[in-house]
Motif scaffolding. Sequence first.
Motif, short mmCIF file in Angstrom:
data_model
loop_
_atom_site.label_atom_id
_atom_site.label_comp_id
_atom_site.label_asym_id
_atom_site.label_seq_id
_atom_site.Cartn_x
_atom_site.Cartn_y
_atom_site.Cartn_z
N MET A 251 0.82 -1.22 0.00
CA MET A 251 0.00 0.00 0.00
C MET A 251 0.85 1.27 0.00
O MET A 251 0.65 2.17 -0.79
CB MET A 251 -0.87 -0.05 1.27
N LEU A 252 1.81 1.25 0.92
CA LEU A 252 2.70 2.41 1.02
C LEU A 252 3.47 2.60 -0.28
O LEU A 252 3.72 3.71 -0.72
CB LEU A 252 3.67 2.24 2.19
N GLU A 253 3.75 1.47 -0.89
CA GLU A 253 4.49 1.53 -2.13
C GLU A 253 3.66 2.19 -3.24
O GLU A 253 4.14 2.98 -4.04
CB GLU A 253 4.88 0.11 -2.53
N LYS A 254 2.35 1.85 -3.21
CA LYS A 254 1.45 2.44 -4.20
C LYS A 254 1.43 3.95 -4.05
O LYS A 254 1.47 4.70 -5.03
CB LYS A 254 0.04 1.88 -4.01
N LEU A 255 1.36 4.35 -2.80
CA LEU A 255 1.34 5.80 -2.54
C LEU A 255 2.64 6.43 -3.02
O LEU A 255 2.64 7.51 -3.59
CB LEU A 255 1.13 6.07 -1.04
N TYR A 256 3.70 5.74 -2.77
CA TYR A 256 5.02 6.25 -3.17
C TYR A 256 5.09 6.42 -4.69
O TYR A 256 5.54 7.43 -5.21
CB TYR A 256 6.11 5.31 -2.65
N ASN A 257 4.57 5.36 -5.40
CA ASN A 257 4.58 5.43 -6.87
C ASN A 257 3.72 6.56 -7.39
O ASN A 257 4.07 7.23 -8.36
CB ASN A 257 4.09 4.10 -7.46
N LEU A 258 2.58 6.74 -6.71
CA LEU A 258 1.68 7.81 -7.13
C LEU A 258 2.37 9.17 -6.99
O LEU A 258 2.29 10.03 -7.87
CB LEU A 258 0.42 7.79 -6.26
N ARG A 259 3.07 9.34 -5.90
CA ARG A 259 3.80 10.59 -5.66
C ARG A 259 4.85 10.83 -6.75
O ARG A 259 4.99 11.93 -7.27
CB ARG A 259 4.47 10.48 -4.28
N LYS A 260 5.54 9.73 -7.10
CA LYS A 260 6.61 9.83 -8.10
C LYS A 260 6.00 10.22 -9.46
O LYS A 260 6.48 11.13 -10.14
CB LYS A 260 7.30 8.46 -8.21
N GLU A 261 4.91 9.50 -9.79
CA GLU A 261 4.25 9.76 -11.08
C GLU A 261 3.74 11.20 -11.12
O GLU A 261 3.88 11.91 -12.11
CB GLU A 261 3.08 8.78 -11.21
N PHE A 262 3.17 11.62 -9.98
CA PHE A 262 2.63 12.98 -9.89
C PHE A 262 3.72 14.02 -10.16
O PHE A 262 3.55 14.94 -10.96
CB PHE A 262 2.01 13.18 -8.50
N LEU A 263 4.88 13.83 -9.49
CA LEU A 263 5.96 14.80 -9.65
C LEU A 263 6.48 14.86 -11.08
O LEU A 263 6.80 15.93 -11.60
CB LEU A 263 7.10 14.49 -8.68
N GLU A 264 6.51 13.70 -11.73
CA GLU A 264 6.97 13.67 -13.12
C GLU A 264 6.00 14.44 -14.03
O GLU A 264 6.39 15.25 -14.85
CB GLU A 264 7.08 12.22 -13.63
N ASN A 265 4.69 14.17 -13.79
CA ASN A 265 3.68 14.83 -14.64
C ASN A 265 3.59 16.32 -14.38
O ASN A 265 3.29 17.10 -15.28
CB ASN A 265 2.30 14.20 -14.40
N LEU A 266 3.84 16.69 -13.15
CA LEU A 266 3.72 18.10 -12.78
C LEU A 266 4.63 18.99 -13.63
O LEU A 266 4.26 20.08 -14.05
CB LEU A 266 4.06 18.27 -11.29
N GLU A 267 5.80 18.44 -13.94
CA GLU A 267 6.77 19.20 -14.74
C GLU A 267 6.22 19.56 -16.11
O GLU A 267 6.60 20.55 -16.71
CB GLU A 267 8.05 18.36 -14.93
N ASN A 268 5.31 18.68 -16.62
CA ASN A 268 4.82 18.90 -17.99
C ASN A 268 3.67 19.90 -18.08
O ASN A 268 3.21 20.23 -19.17
CB ASN A 268 4.34 17.57 -18.59
N ILE A 269 3.18 20.33 -16.94
CA ILE A 269 2.04 21.26 -16.96
C ILE A 269 2.53 22.64 -17.40
O ILE A 269 3.43 23.19 -16.79
CB ILE A 269 1.43 21.38 -15.54
N GLN A 270 1.92 23.16 -18.46
CA GLN A 270 2.41 24.42 -19.00
C GLN A 270 1.47 25.61 -18.83
O GLN A 270 1.88 26.75 -18.97
CB GLN A 270 2.76 24.27 -20.48
#
Length: 355
Positions: free
Chosen positions: A1-20
Amino acid sequence: MLEKLYNLRKEFLENLENIQTELEAENFKKDYLWKSWKLSEILKWLKDLSNEEKKEVWPTANELKNFIIEQIDKRIVFLEDKRFEKIEQEEKIDVTAEFKAENTWHKHPLSITTELLEEIFISLWFKVEDGPQVENETLNFDMLNIPANHPARDVWDTFWITDDINNFKEAWEKLLLRTHTSPVQIREMLKWEKNIKIIVPGRVFRYEQEDARHTCNFYQLEGLVIWKWINFWDLKWTLNTVMKKLLWEKTELRFRPSIFPFTEPSAEVDVSCQICSGTWEKWWKKCSMCSWSGWVELLWAWMVHPKVLLWVGIDPETYSGFAFGMWIDRIAAQRFGVNSSRMFYQGKLKLNEQF
Ligand code: DAH
């Protein structure tokens, strides 16, 4: 579960960069928090966990939610700053550039009404006069028989210009934005040679609560006639003639007794409402102009107070006069069927282009 949250955070941070853009950021926020339930879905699994596990996962999940909101908001501010920076760099105002005006053939309804009124009054041999918008207390109030502490002053909620109004001993030193065009009556009477017959259209200012009939700056038209043996019938004839010419033949006037310190007696004059054409039973739901009464208060008037004449050096035994004031905004609203005079100040081309 914690790992899922961790992955979500990682994915979120990656996508955040692309927001223009800011809009993208808003959608992204919805996506993560609510719309596609990325976070909510994970939280839903919580219920299948044991109490122990829940205790461990819950704070992390909650912290992630706050983190997502915080990061996206930061991104929005960053993007906004960037957008303004770009505007600053790219947009320059060249004050020497040639101006190609479009749509300049429309006159503002207030100008049209003022010109119409001037035309009608000139045809009755009135002269058009002017006065300053920044006035002093003496002319705006005292010489109109409205001394300091007179309760009538409350009617004219005033914008004072002089900082500390109590530190100035003389009333003529205290400056204000004129609350009515009546001080021009005094200015004209002080120049007295022989007979006065003038109108004064102009802008006035009041500290008002705005609604369909009130705005904190508006236009008035003042009238003053001083002659030998002038009486109420002259006033009544003048106002009736002007209003019928301006609005329509069937316009009716209604005089109600009132109190103004500079006229004695005084009257408020109502005009039959043109918006609902007096047929207010039919339209009563719509007519915010006359508050469903069929009458609109457009004018104030009557005979100039003898005290006022005396103060300016005119003999009230020989001369008398009448004075009147109108609200050009309300008259314009009546004439053009606009149901709120506030609209004249909103600069909307949709309205102005109709004239
Ligand atoms: N000055 C007054 C006001 O703004 C209106 C007014 C009343 C003008 C009576 C007049 C008058 O000339 O005779 O409320």
